[in-house]
Design an enzyme around this catalytic site. Sequence first.
Site, PDB file in Angstrom:
ATOM      1  N   HIS A 185      -9.450  10.651   1.988  1.00  0.00           N
ATOM      2  CA  HIS A 185      -8.393   9.671   1.750  1.00  0.00           C
ATOM      3  C   HIS A 185      -7.128   9.990   2.540  1.00  0.00           C
ATOM      4  CE1 HIS A 185      -5.849   6.908  -0.790  1.00  0.00           C
ATOM      5  NE2 HIS A 185      -6.968   6.210  -0.711  1.00  0.00           N
ATOM      6  N   HIS A 201       0.819  -1.207   0.000  1.00  0.00           N
ATOM      7  CA  HIS A 201       0.000   0.000   0.000  1.00  0.00           C
ATOM      8  C   HIS A 201       0.860   1.267   0.000  1.00  0.00           C
ATOM      9  CE1 HIS A 201      -3.572   2.360   1.800  1.00  0.00           C
ATOM     10  NE2 HIS A 201      -3.956   1.932   0.611  1.00  0.00           N
ATOM     11  N   ASP A 227      15.775  11.906  -8.306  1.00  0.00           N
ATOM     12  CA  ASP A 227      17.222  12.155  -8.181  1.00  0.00           C
ATOM     13  C   ASP A 227      17.754  11.905  -6.765  1.00  0.00           C
ATOM     14  OD1 ASP A 227      17.310  12.788 -10.835  1.00  0.00           O
ATOM     15  OD2 ASP A 227      17.736  14.922 -10.575  1.00  0.00           O
ATOM     16  N   LYS A 248       3.266   4.468  -0.978  1.00  0.00           N
ATOM     17  CA  LYS A 248       3.140   5.489  -2.011  1.00  0.00           C
ATOM     18  C   LYS A 248       4.326   6.443  -1.907  1.00  0.00           C
ATOM     19  CE  LYS A 248      -1.847   5.158  -1.366  1.00  0.00           C
ATOM     20  NZ  LYS A 248      -1.772   3.918  -0.581  1.00  0.00           N
ATOM     21  N   ASP A 254      -0.398  16.725  20.482  1.00  0.00           N
ATOM     22  CA  ASP A 254       0.095  17.796  21.363  1.00  0.00           C
ATOM     23  C   ASP A 254       0.686  18.982  20.599  1.00  0.00           C
ATOM     24  OD1 ASP A 254      -0.680  16.225  23.471  1.00  0.00           O
ATOM     25  OD2 ASP A 254       1.310  15.395  23.835  1.00  0.00           O
ATOM     26  N   LYS A 314      -4.525  10.133   5.526  1.00  0.00           N
ATOM     27  CA  LYS A 314      -4.185   9.314   6.693  1.00  0.00           C
ATOM     28  C   LYS A 314      -3.124  10.064   7.483  1.00  0.00           C
ATOM     29  CE  LYS A 314      -4.853   5.957   3.299  1.00  0.00           C
ATOM     30  NZ  LYS A 314      -5.400   6.421   2.032  1.00  0.00           N
TER      31      LYS A 314
END
Length: 518
Positions: A413, A178, A185, A180, A420, A415
């Site tokens: 979507h 999952h 470079d 991403k 604090d 996450k």
Amino acid sequence: MRRVMIWLGGGVLALLLLMLSGLLLADHLTPRATGAPSTALPLLPAQTAIDRELAPYLATHPGETAATLLPDGLDAFAARAASARLAGRSLDLQYYMWHDDLVGHLLAREVYAAAERGVRVRLLLDDINTKGLDPALLALDAHPNIEVRLYNPFRNRSGVWRLLEMVQRFFSVNHRMHNKAWIVDGRVALVGGRNIGDEYFDAGSSVNFRDLDMLLLGPAVADASAIFDDFWNSSAAVPIEALNPQTPENLHKLVAALAHESADATAQVYLERVAASPSAQRLSNHELSPHWSANIVVASDPPLKTKSADRGDWLQPRLAAHLDGVHSEVLLISPYFVPGRQGTATLLGLVRSGTRVGVITNSLATNDVPAVHSGYERYRPRLLAGGVSLYELRRNGPVATHGLFGSSGASLHTKAFVIDGTRGFVGSFNLDPRSANLNTEMGVLFDDPGLARDLRREYLRLAAPALSYQLRRGADGSTQWLDRTTQPPQVLGHEPDAGWWLRAITRVMSWLPIESQL
């Protein structure tokens, strides 16, 4: 009737035998990794345009990483396209999904153009979503500077045999990558929640995702590169050419098709919107105001997560450790939120200790996986009763998202969490059993007040009346939704914007023992 029962029994037995054979022979049924090992190319002070621009910039903050949040889809597209155009050495791209749509084609064209300039391209995709994409991926792979590998791939590339393989190898196929990451470079990295596709970059015609990436420049990019190398060289990553015959002549057809699509009216409308976006212009002109910090790391699960008996190197316990101790505020954003008994107990324990706990997730109407919502809704009453503040995203609010040709619906979507006002996380990890136990996940952990302030601001934006319903517990113990766009707020007694049939199906799914798969 007896004959029907015999046939049904035989079918169930055949299915069980097929799955059992997959469980016993999993290592022999899984395609072998045959690719030659390779690693990130070494950094040089002035080899590429990015080297020459960033080296003196980074020298002013030795040992620190520059980081910027990208909540806007147009910005996120611009960052990928602009960095690919500047690439002079390497593109390492790791994604769960790369859609066969406008944005997927536009970014594939940027990748091809970089390869034509001599840039080495390594593209690693999870195979669960590549059905039908083999011709295009093989065409790219035919380029001498592009190699495509698939994570935990199917031997059978299409048709009924692929379906049978999915059943037979259910226990091994169920584990997906999952992650991403877009790494340029070895100097620039984009890590977060976005896959490659229209709905992740404000180009969807019906629904667009509210999502979040983090743009990184500097030392933390090396973390992302090391993670990519671990996955690329793992036994789960198989060259696509080993799974399907090469068709080099298709590369020319693909390039022509990509060029034609990039020039058509639909693509031009989108690219004009990107060019007109003030924030995307600042990004393309390198007019960034990043946060500099030595306390930024990119972390990931191991490539062969489920084969590791020791969970010490998994991402979930590392994230959970941030919730230990005394806190004043814990704010969570998770599109697929299934806290389970342990997670629920942790959040309620925080509230009892005096911590303000807030969660933003999808409503039933905005959740693209109703089964996940069925897992969440069983914990919702207890969370509300225990003092957790819950917000659910509106599908169509007063502030709409914008697709190619006007307003569109929204779905969450992002996450992320912020604790604090100092520490936080942005990545691919959902607060659900699948992210914790089945999929590999990655993201950026930071300890920096400036980044935390920006992430908290994004939480508050998503939780605002125009974008979310606030939930509360009614006097009779029922769950209620507050539409705060009116005064006084309108009180809704059932899942807003969702029809009775969807609500009924979701309720039935909540009774099924499927939580471990959500």
